[in-house]
Design a protein around this motif. Sequence first.
Motif, short mmCIF file in Angstrom:
data_model
loop_
_atom_site.label_atom_id
_atom_site.label_comp_id
_atom_site.label_asym_id
_atom_site.label_seq_id
_atom_site.Cartn_x
_atom_site.Cartn_y
_atom_site.Cartn_z
N LYS A 233 -0.12 3.61 5.03
CA LYS A 233 -0.64 2.67 4.04
C LYS A 233 -0.93 3.39 2.73
N PHE B 151 2.50 0.17 -0.55
CA PHE B 151 3.19 -0.22 0.69
C PHE B 151 2.23 -0.22 1.87
N HIS B 152 2.68 -0.94 2.87
CA HIS B 152 1.95 -1.01 4.14
C HIS B 152 3.04 -1.02 5.21
N ALA B 153 3.07 0.02 6.05
CA ALA B 153 4.16 0.12 7.03
C ALA B 153 3.60 0.43 8.40
N ASP C 198 12.49 -3.00 9.13
CA ASP C 198 12.68 -4.26 8.40
C ASP C 198 11.87 -4.17 7.12
N CYS D 271 7.33 -7.69 -1.43
CA CYS D 271 6.24 -8.55 -1.90
C CYS D 271 5.97 -8.22 -3.37
N ARG E 104 6.19 -3.35 4.37
CA ARG E 104 5.90 -4.39 3.38
C ARG E 104 5.58 -3.66 2.07
N GLN E 105 6.37 -3.92 1.07
CA GLN E 105 6.24 -3.14 -0.16
C GLN E 105 6.77 -3.93 -1.35
N SER E 106 6.41 -3.45 -2.53
CA SER E 106 7.01 -4.01 -3.73
C SER E 106 8.41 -3.40 -3.87
N GLN F 270 8.26 -1.81 10.41
CA GLN F 270 8.32 -2.74 9.28
C GLN F 270 7.68 -2.07 8.06
N ASP G 12 10.15 -5.89 3.96
CA ASP G 12 9.59 -7.16 3.51
C ASP G 12 9.06 -6.95 2.10
#
Lengths: 104, 271
Positions: free
Chosen positions: B81, B85-87, B54, B58, B99-101, B97, B56
């Motif tokens: 990381k 990003f942080h996955a 998924d 940011c 979370r990234q730009s 998941q 997300d």
Amino acid sequence: MAEKYIARSRAIAARMLGGEMMVMSAADSTFFTLNEVASAIWQAADGRTPLSEIVAGKICQEFDVDREHAQRGAERFVDELSQHGILLVSDQPLLDSAGSPERQ
Amino acid sequence: MTTVLPATAEETVSIEIGGMPIDLRRLDPSFRGLIENRYAGFVGTSPNSRLEFDIDLCEPSQSAAGDDLEVKNEGGEWLLKRGDFHARWNPETGRGQIRQSASPYAIDCVLRIVHTLILARQGGFLVHAASAIRGGKAFLFSGVSGAGKTTISRLAPPDATLLTDEISYVRREGNRYVAFGTPFAGELARVGANQSAPVSAVFLLEKGLENRIEPVSTTEAVQRLLRNILFFAHDPALVELLFQSACEFASLVPIHRLVFVPDQRVWDIIG
């Protein structure tokens, strides 16, 4: 001089390939290729046999070298590999600390 | 109570590299377009993969993509990381998941890491190497930055199909290795062909004054291979797997040194 006991670290990967022993540290990925003499010391590093006994009973017998010369070489080899955490060194037996033999 | 709705097909893109599809879910339309464009040729049609992330999005943080990458296993889950990003990814469930730009570089890095982790368990790897198929056989050209991967790719004749100019994908299949095309491009900025072929040989690149192929010892082959294999996690079990994979590969696939001058004639001795 205090006796030295050596054991193979568990944090390494090792394999005999093409007649040469290759050893890599899992900690810093340092890669070593061991010659025949070094391989023999490596194989004998069971944590229980003193280094001097490995030199006298194995290296001098198998490679026809004098004991003093072989001992100096073995000490240098052990120092170098222990600096990379590939061999563990102690003045006491290292029971249950030797890693598994390498894959063939 | 919060209800989590399933991702729709419109929000999902399946990226299939090395025959392994990975679904990227919950993509917003503009980012989806960017992804489809970047991975053109590798976008799958069936979003029913065993692996799914998924996404997300940011706002970009102050940190840059150049920040140190951290990859570690915590309780069976991989945490990835970097500044952009942080996955997290659970290899048991295949779900994760990110979370990234809205940057393609972040997703590109995550895909490389995930493929590396999966391949390591299967005796394969990603390696810094250009690769091409010629006559039904794959050839890898390995070397560090500046060794000539882009040059050899640029010089490839019309009958060679370029799989990548930067990162080669190698999977073990029984007693052979197969190279797959990747979208992981280098200086050519050209996505590789989504094709595969058995690896026939690896050439360790070295620029010189003439074209010639030289033998290398097994030890050097393994050492050079290990230097170029992509490896992200300082995990002893993974180091052991990759070391054994490199040894297995070197025992089954011929590895040579290719000294070459940068003109097309170098390809006369390949194939």
